[in-house]
Design an enzyme around this catalytic site. Structure first.
Site, PDB file in Angstrom:
ATOM      1  N   HIS A 376      29.494  30.515  34.286  1.00 54.49           N
ATOM      2  CA  HIS A 376      28.747  29.262  34.463  1.00 54.49           C
ATOM      3  C   HIS A 376      27.397  29.346  33.754  1.00 54.49           C
ATOM      4  O   HIS A 376      27.025  28.435  32.984  1.00 54.49           O
ATOM      5  CB  HIS A 376      28.549  28.997  35.953  1.00 54.49           C
ATOM      6  CG  HIS A 376      27.787  27.754  36.281  1.00 54.49           C
ATOM      7  ND1 HIS A 376      28.373  26.649  36.838  1.00 54.49           N
ATOM      8  CD2 HIS A 376      26.474  27.440  36.127  1.00 54.49           C
ATOM      9  CE1 HIS A 376      27.449  25.706  37.012  1.00 54.49           C
ATOM     10  NE2 HIS A 376      26.290  26.168  36.595  1.00 54.49           N
ATOM     11  N   GLU A 377      26.664  30.441  33.995  1.00 58.37           N
ATOM     12  CA  GLU A 377      25.329  30.567  33.411  1.00 58.37           C
ATOM     13  C   GLU A 377      25.393  30.742  31.899  1.00 58.37           C
ATOM     14  O   GLU A 377      24.584  30.155  31.157  1.00 58.37           O
ATOM     15  CB  GLU A 377      24.588  31.747  34.042  1.00 58.37           C
ATOM     16  CG  GLU A 377      24.457  31.683  35.548  1.00 58.37           C
ATOM     17  CD  GLU A 377      23.963  30.347  36.045  1.00 58.37           C
ATOM     18  OE1 GLU A 377      23.088  29.735  35.391  1.00 58.37           O
ATOM     19  OE2 GLU A 377      24.449  29.898  37.093  1.00 58.37           O
TER      20      GLU A 377
END
Length: 830
Positions: A376-377
């Site tokens: 996600h990051e």
């Protein structure tokens, strides 16, 4: 922000099926008001030429003046900043942790003006010789007008600088300030985190800028579209290391170290990060580093993150067809962090639970959480950081996209897990459940509907993250993944280092779609999903095949067997329709009657999540007994099945999804009184009590075992669990114990736990919400929590300031069992 706001699985189960109604919204707003009123108390600083932003000139009534509006005017555009900060990691003579700073910003005048507005919040400024809070000079031979006066507008968090003359269009200027602020433990802006190593307290200076807290660290134009280049220098004690978005390029070995970083790319203020700590790291080429507490790194807790980071970065380079835009990738695990993680460009910050994994202690769920949060990051390094939303009303595109592709990246890193199937449970079904409530909201709104910091904070919710992910998954499915990825590449290429609105992406996708025939433009199709709340309900006449809408539903079959994903979705759809009063609840319950024959995880998980609401509503009524009896009959075959395939609980199930469903089997069996379940969990826990250094409890089953064994035991079991919680150096283990301790049936132990929960020396501030909400989920604990919360209202509102992240979850959790008019009146009476 990583996976949005951090929600552990126990808390996710607790909150599933709940919505915040209008009363709770008013309740939450009253909390925010109380906090702001308290924060605005003036603290004078004697003997210095300092003035605090907490004591400004205030307008007596709302006005149309620029400084009374929350948005920056469009007259000035920042180019670059030079910022030097010095965090003090020891207490000063007033018993405070502080930081001092110097900041200069170069900006260009885009429209003629005699006013400079720049964000500043809770900073104390050194006055110039002219008794102003800032100094203005011209650049490139330009002369700057003199400053008439400066002041602070607390409500809108502006430093206001009125000039005697006007700034010239096209000319550049330099605004310089000196200041200091508190390095507090409030988990926002420039803050401190603490931990103990070998009996010695260590202090970390770290940051969390998103969405509007860069202004708490230094004066800045703190809006996403105000991109600039940042030149940062950190002063820090010997024996510490300083990190920021760019690589460090010089370190001066003096009594106080000075670390200067390479200039950042052109970026938004909310993506800035800097950390001063005694952490160590492990690394791999090319410049990938995992940072954390020395003990955690040396015991290998960062190894898994290091091993998956490079493959994930390469996956996204191929997926976006765009090179990673930075010179390094640092990821750091912090002892105290409010969210799951934060995508700061080049220095991603995490909760320890979201970055560290110990194969000897952590569960499958812990490992899955780590890899999906990392993906996600890292997805944000391109989508969100390289190209950024113009304003927060399009946050859903930023976070929804990262949520969606996190499953693609995790599937690449762990191809045997079939993790993309879990997206249906974790994102799509969660979105359906929340989006069916009257308290839902459209994904996107007009810019002028999201103005204040509180309004921005409220967007970090399930709709933004889960519904955003679900509709982008849908868009990718009907366009095909290759067309979707091709459009993303063009989007990133055209708007690199700039800002966009969501329709810019639709335009790029439309341009590359030449093969898929659609009934309307992508913009028209998607607007139906993002500009209104809720989702369509399609009715099909099974005799004629006629639908009442324009959506085509196809459920593939293999012979007479409904595929496993569809079995789970039928159950979830039925309960959603029942909650919307479209079908009778008895029809929804009938979808669970076949479960005694079901062995797959996704249908069982769908059923359990929806049935959780029935447990919440009926665990204090005469209905609870028949509910337990019915579900005991459904889960008994599943419990027996896992007893067989694990050779009487001595082996791990061979399939990944079966390892998840084993948790459901034991949890539901104990909850409904299946014979042998409680005895099993107590046996494991007792063995652990006899030999604390060697736990016989399977890692995947720890949450279930801790809860049920402590619930069946007494003070001895609880005290042992508390001691193991205090001794734990692994975040995932501590979180499981935090939940398990809430399951005791002893009221006095629950009251003691509540007292512990608001003592930051016993439970970290980042975990206070979870401890209290876990206790509230206990049928015995819920009234205790409600009384405790009201009795400690003033203390909690003054000492725990994390806005909607804290109070939103706390209020929902405490009142989740409320369903009567009397209980509504109790909430209104606060």
């Amino acid at each position: 922000m990583g996976k949005g706001f951090y929600i552990s699985k126990p808390l996710g189960i607790v909150l599933f099926g709940l919505g915040a109604g209008a009363v709770l919204t008013i309740f939450a707003l009253s909390v925010v008001y109380a906090q702001e009123k308290w924060k605005n108390e003036v603290n004078a600083i004697d003997g210095t030429r300092m003035v605090t932003t907490a004591a400004p000139h205030r307008t007596s009534a709302p006005s149309n003046e620029p400084w009374d509006k929350y948005r920056l005017p469009d007259a000035l555009l920042p180019e670059y900043y030079n910022v030097t900060l010095w965090p003090r990691l020891v207490l000063d003579e007033r018993g405070m942790y502080i930081f001092t700073g110097k900041s200069g910003v170069a900006f260009t005048c885009m429209k003629e003006t005699n006013l400079i507005l720049i964000h500043s919040n809770e900073l104390n400024f050194t006055l110039t010789s002219e008794m102003h809070h800032a100094k203005l000079t011209g650049l490139g031979g330009t002369s700057a007008p003199a400053i008439l006066k400066t002041w602070f507008q607390t409500q809108t968090q502006f430093m206001v600088i009125q000039l005697k003359g006007k700034l010239q269009v096209g000319k550049s200027y330099w605004l310089y300030t000196e200041f200091h602020g508190e390095l507090s433990d409030d988990l926002g802006g420039f803050y401190r985190s603490e931990y103990t190593e070998n009996g010695v307290k260590k202090v970390v200076a770290t940051t969390q800028m998103q969405p509007t807290a860069a202004r708490n660290a230094f004066p800045c134009f703190d809006e996403p579209s105000m991109k600039a280049i940042f030149h940062l220098t950190l002063l820090h004690p010997r024996g510490t290391v300083a990190l920021s978005n760019g690589m460090d390029i010089t370190i001066d070995n003096q009594e106080v170290l000075q670390t200067r970083f390479e200039p950042t790319q052109k970026m938004s203020t909310y993506l800035l990060a800097f950390v001063v700590s005694e952490f160590t790291n492990i690394r791999s080429p090319p410049e990938i580093r995992i940072w954390g507490r020395r003990e955690a790194i040396e015991t290998g807790q960062g190894d898994y993150a290091l091993n998956v980071t490079f493959p994930i970065l390469k996956y996204f380079e191929n997926y976006y067809n765009t090179t990673y835009p930075l010179s390094k990738s640092d990821q750091i695990a912090l002892p105290d962090f409010a969210a799951g993680a934060m995508e700061n460009w080049g220095l991603v910050t995490y909760r320890e639970l979201s970055l560290f994994y110990d194969p000897n202690v952590s569960s499958n769920e812990d490992k899955e959480w780590v890899v999906t949060v990392i993906t996600h990051e890292l997805a944000h390094m391109w989508f969100g950081n390289l190209v950024t939303m113009r304003w927060w009303n399009d946050l859903w595109l930023n976070e929804g996209f990262a949520n969606y592709v996190s499953y693609l990246g995790a599937d690449y890193a762990e191809p045997t897990w079939n993790i993309k199937d879990l997206m249906v449970l974790q994102q799509v079904q969660r979105a359906f459940e929340v989006d069916a409530l009257v308290s839902s909201h459209p994904l996107s709104s007009q810019e002028d509907e999201v103005i204040t910091p509180d309004q921005i904070d409220q967007l970090f919710d399930t709709i933004t993250y889960s519904k955003g992910a679900a509709i982008l998954r849908m868009l990718s499915e009907f366009l095909t993944e290759s067309i979707f990825a091709n459009g993303l590449h063009n989007y990133l290429h055209e708007y690199a280092y700039n800002n966009t609105v969501y329709t810019d992406l639709w335009k790029k996708l439309q341009e590359v779609n030449s093969s898929i025939q659609l009934p309307a433009s992508i913009n028209e199709i998607m607007n139906r999903w993002i500009l209104q709340m809720g989702f369509p309900v399609v009715t099909i006449d099974t005799r004629t095949g006629i639908m009442n809408g324009l959506w085509l539903i196809m459920i593939p079959r293999t012979g007479n067997v409904i595929p496993v994903l569809n079995r789970g979705q039928i159950i979830d759809d039925a309960f959603n329709l029942a909650r919307a009063q479209i079908i009778n609840i008895t029809l929804a319950l009938r979808t669970t009657k076949y479960l005694y024959k079901e062995k797959e995880y996704i249908p069982w998980e769908s059923a359990i999540r929806n049935l959780q609401y029935f447990f919440l509503m009926f665990d204090r009524t005469e209905v609870y007994g028949p509910l337990q009896t019915y579900l005991r009959g459904e889960v008994q075959p599943l419990f027996d099945h896992f007893k067989v395939i694990t050779s009487n609980w001595t082996q791990k199930p061979p399939r990944y999804m079966d390892q998840y469903n084993q948790i459901n089997a034991i949890s539901m069996a104990c909850k409904t009184g299946v014979k042998g379940c409680s005895e099993l969990t107590r046996m494991w826990y007792r063995q652990w009590m006899k030999n604390p250094d060697t736990s016989p409890i399977p890692s995947n089953l720890k949450v279930t075992v801790y809860c049920n064994a402590i619930a069946a035991g007494g003070v001895e079991e609880w005290d042992f669990g508390w001691q193991m919680f205090k001794n734990s150096t692994i975040a995932a283990e501590a979180e499981k114990l935090l939940y398990g301790l809430s399951c005791t049936k002893e009221p006095w132990l629950l009251n003691r736990y509540l007292e512990y929960s608001i003592d930051p020396n016993l439970i970290r501030k980042q975990d206070i919400t979870y401890a209290i909400v876990y206790i509230a989920d206990n049928v015995i604990g819920q009234p205790l929590v409600w009384d405790f919360f009201r009795a400690n209202w003033e203390y909690i509102t003054k000492n725990f300031e994390d806005g909607p992240f804290f109070f939103g979850g706390l209020i929902k959790g405490i009142t989740k069992k409320f369903s009567t008019e009397f209980e509504l009146q109790q909430v209104c009476a606060i």
